[in-house]
Motif scaffolding. Structure first.
Motif, mmCIF file in Angstrom:
data_model
loop_
_atom_site.group_PDB
_atom_site.id
_atom_site.type_symbol
_atom_site.label_atom_id
_atom_site.label_comp_id
_atom_site.label_asym_id
_atom_site.label_seq_id
_atom_site.Cartn_x
_atom_site.Cartn_y
_atom_site.Cartn_z
ATOM 1 N N ASN A 134 -2.148 -5.146 -16.065
ATOM 2 C CA ASN A 134 -2.994 -5.470 -14.789
ATOM 3 C C ASN A 134 -2.708 -7.224 -14.253
ATOM 4 O O ASN A 134 -2.935 -7.476 -14.839
ATOM 5 C CB ASN A 134 -4.219 -5.319 -15.001
ATOM 6 N N GLU B 205 -9.839 -10.115 -9.377
ATOM 7 C CA GLU B 205 -9.679 -8.976 -9.408
ATOM 8 C C GLU B 205 -8.948 -8.459 -10.605
ATOM 9 O O GLU B 205 -8.106 -9.449 -10.979
ATOM 10 C CB GLU B 205 -9.372 -8.630 -8.064
ATOM 11 N N SER B 206 -8.718 -7.034 -10.724
ATOM 12 C CA SER B 206 -8.028 -6.688 -11.792
ATOM 13 C C SER B 206 -7.316 -5.741 -11.379
ATOM 14 O O SER B 206 -7.734 -4.558 -10.448
ATOM 15 C CB SER B 206 -8.350 -6.270 -12.770
ATOM 16 N N THR B 207 -5.541 -5.820 -10.976
ATOM 17 C CA THR B 207 -4.532 -4.551 -10.500
ATOM 18 C C THR B 207 -3.854 -4.053 -10.752
ATOM 19 O O THR B 207 -3.043 -5.202 -11.055
ATOM 20 C CB THR B 207 -4.988 -5.560 -8.243
ATOM 21 N N SER B 208 -4.261 -2.619 -11.317
ATOM 22 C CA SER B 208 -2.804 -2.191 -11.258
ATOM 23 C C SER B 208 -0.926 -2.549 -10.555
ATOM 24 O O SER B 208 -1.247 -2.990 -9.063
ATOM 25 C CB SER B 208 -2.295 -0.358 -11.307
ATOM 26 N N THR B 209 -0.092 -2.573 -10.970
ATOM 27 C CA THR B 209 0.961 -3.388 -10.660
ATOM 28 C C THR B 209 2.245 -2.411 -11.251
ATOM 29 O O THR B 209 1.725 -1.434 -11.976
ATOM 30 C CB THR B 209 1.284 -4.631 -11.049
ATOM 31 N N THR C 21 -4.552 -9.575 -3.539
ATOM 32 C CA THR C 21 -3.945 -9.799 -4.402
ATOM 33 C C THR C 21 -2.583 -8.345 -4.614
ATOM 34 O O THR C 21 -3.013 -6.697 -4.242
ATOM 35 C CB THR C 21 -4.224 -8.473 -5.674
ATOM 36 N N GLU D 245 0.953 -0.970 0.246
ATOM 37 C CA GLU D 245 -0.169 -0.100 -0.024
ATOM 38 C C GLU D 245 0.873 0.978 -0.186
ATOM 39 O O GLU D 245 0.463 1.955 -0.584
ATOM 40 C CB GLU D 245 -1.358 -0.385 1.438
ATOM 41 N N ARG E 132 0.519 -5.618 -5.209
ATOM 42 C CA ARG E 132 0.745 -5.203 -6.831
ATOM 43 C C ARG E 132 1.879 -5.347 -7.034
ATOM 44 O O ARG E 132 2.622 -5.520 -8.348
ATOM 45 C CB ARG E 132 0.820 -3.750 -5.946
#
Length: 508
Positions: A478, A254-258, A493, A71, A495
């Motif tokens: 993502n 879940e689609s998470t920016s990385t 999930t 985070e 990053r």
């Protein structure tokens, strides 16, 4: 009455036997208190110091001295309790004193020293990344001296290949002994690793009794496994299957920016690619918007450079023109002419070998799109499928381009990617970049303290790399994860994509 008692006894025994059988069947099927995670990269080795799939860390077998907070993007203590340095070269690291390996042996300074030395001995990449000159251990204190002042040294200890293991247990490939919440029960190369809870785990006994970290490089097969219940969590399901997965009750996607970038890695040792106009032409041929929308279905950000735009060290790049005609003009500047639908110079056709690999399903599709567009320019592109890109690119120089995916800022800092990819000693310098001006800039970055100062230098380096077109950056995909939320509890999930099976993971 006697007959009734006998009947009751038989009934009770029958119920107990059925319960036992049911319990045994549940255990054989994985049981309720068990999770199967299906990953997109297969590995033939669990050796945490050399495995480029980082399975031991991701599966909760091993841990590193330093942890990345997903985070805040800041590093924090993990197996190391604290660290300090007065000159950026001599580091005092205080280890936790309540940690044991999964065989019960204590994790003290001597054990960590032996583990780090073993990692540097077996991995030239880790040796170059850590730049350690000497390690001294006393109790739970390490004194580490780096070869040069290295203010960002602690962030390198986040790298999964620096995982701490008990080196007295020598079956590193099949059963490394780490400090994590799960110990290896069994391992079948390229298939799965079965895990069992380590009850004495220092950060609280895992909520799961057992777990499985399995592999399948076929995205469609991963999606089908989730639908059938053979898997509980699937990493990078097939993009085309996302809508159908979302429609299943209890299924969560879940689609998470990385911090990842899909790039076209260029082999600068190949003669055509030593011409900057050829590299610019290749870059101009890539239709990023089309790739992001059609292949990734919008689960990506178009890349202008290696770092996502949210990072302070991502420059404001000058606008570039793309398209086949732009690429044709650039090749003309490089001395090429198109004759009988063949792009050539001095009578020699421009032919390129493009490597790709199926464990990231979108990369072969990107390769095919590039091949088709290049053909319109009279360039023959031969696509070659490989298994482990890092191993192949490091050992072979018979290729021109590779569709490759790389984490660029997994520690929230640009130093990792720039050192690994563009420094002559970089572990991921598959392009063979050896630019004195660029190396000096990276060395300056390595000796700089302060986030703003480092960001300024990193921004200059990223702009220089863009000017030279040493690689071509396509998009920031993502991280896609789908799981059965009716069963899986406390999944996160990450990053960084480093932390997956944790002691907090549970089932409903």
């Amino acid at each position: 009455m006697k007959k009734l008692s006998k009947t009751l006894i038989v009934f009770v025994i029958t119920v107990l036997l059925l319960a036992a059988c049911s319990s045994k069947s549940a255990e054989q099927a994985g049981g309720k208190n068990d999770i199967n995670l299906l990953f997109n990269f297969a590995t033939s080795s669990l050796d945490p110091n050399v495995d480029t799939s980082y399975v031991s860390l991701r599966a909760g077998i091993t841990e590193t001295l330093v942890h990345l907070n997903d985070e805040s993007l800041k590093i924090e203590p993990w197996l190391a309790e604290s660290w300090s340095s007065e000159d950026g070269q001599t580091w005092i690291i205080e280890l936790r004193n309540d940690v044991t390996f999964q065989n019960g042996n204590p994790m003290d300074g001597a054990a960590v020293k032996a583990s780090l030395e073993r990692a540097m001995k077996d991995s030239i990449a880790i040796k170059n990344a850590l730049r350690i000159e000497s390690i001294e251990a006393e109790g739970h204190t390490l004194t580490i001296k780096t070869e040069v002042p290295f203010p960002e040294f602690p962030s390198e200890l986040v790298h999964p290949n620096t995982s701490i293991i008990d080196v007295t247990e020598t079956d590193f490939v099949n059963k490394p002994v780490g400090t994590g919440p799960f110990a290896v029960s069994s391992f079948t190369p390229k298939t799965a690793v079965n895990l069992v809870r380590y009850d004495e785990y220092w950060d609280g006994t895992a909520l799961l009794e057992t777990a499985k970290f399995s592999f399948n490089e076929d995205a469609n097969a991963r999606s089908l496994a989730l639908q059938s219940g053979d898997a509980d969590i699937v990493f990078r399901p097939e993009v085309e299957s996302l809508d159908s997965l979302k429609a299943i009750e209890g299924m969560k996607v879940e689609s998470t920016s990385t911090f990842r970038v899909h790039q076209m890695t260029m082999n600068l040792q190949r003669k055509p690619l030593q011409d900057i106009n050829v590299r610019k032409a290749i870059d101009a041929l890539i239709d990023r918007e089309m790739v992001a929308e059609t292949i990734l279905k919008g689960h990506a950000e178009v890349a202008t450079g290696p770092f996502p735009s949210s990072f302070s060290f991502a420059p404001d790049y000058p606008e570039k023109k793309h398209g086949i005609e732009i690429a044709r003009d650039l090749l003309k500047e490089a001395g090429y002419t198109e004759t009988n639908n063949v792009m050539q110079r001095d009578g020699k056709p421009l032919e390129l070998t493009l490597l790709t690999y199926s464990s990231r399903a979108d990369l072969p599709l990107i390769a095919q799109v590039f091949q088709s567009d290049a053909k319109q320019l009279g360039i023959k592109v031969t696509i070659q499928q490989i298994e482990i890109p890092e191993e192949y690119m490091a050992a072979n120089r018979d290729w021109d381009l590779t569709t490759y995916s790389n984490l660029t800022a997994p520690r929230g800092d640009a130093g990792y990617y720039l050192n690994a990819t563009y420094h002559p000693k970089g572990a991921l310098n598959f392009s063979g970049a050896n630019d004195n001006q660029l190396t000096e800039m990276i060395d300056q970055l390595n000796g700089t303290v302060g986030q703003q100062e480092r960001s300024d230098i990193a921004e200059e380096i990223a702009a220089y790399v863009d000017e030279q077109v040493y690689n071509s950056f396509i998009l920031h995909p993502n991280t896609l994860v789908a799981y059965n939320s009716a069963k899986v509890k406390n999944w996160v999930t990450s990053r960084s994509e480093y932390y997956m099976l944790t002691n907090k993971l549970s089932v409903n």
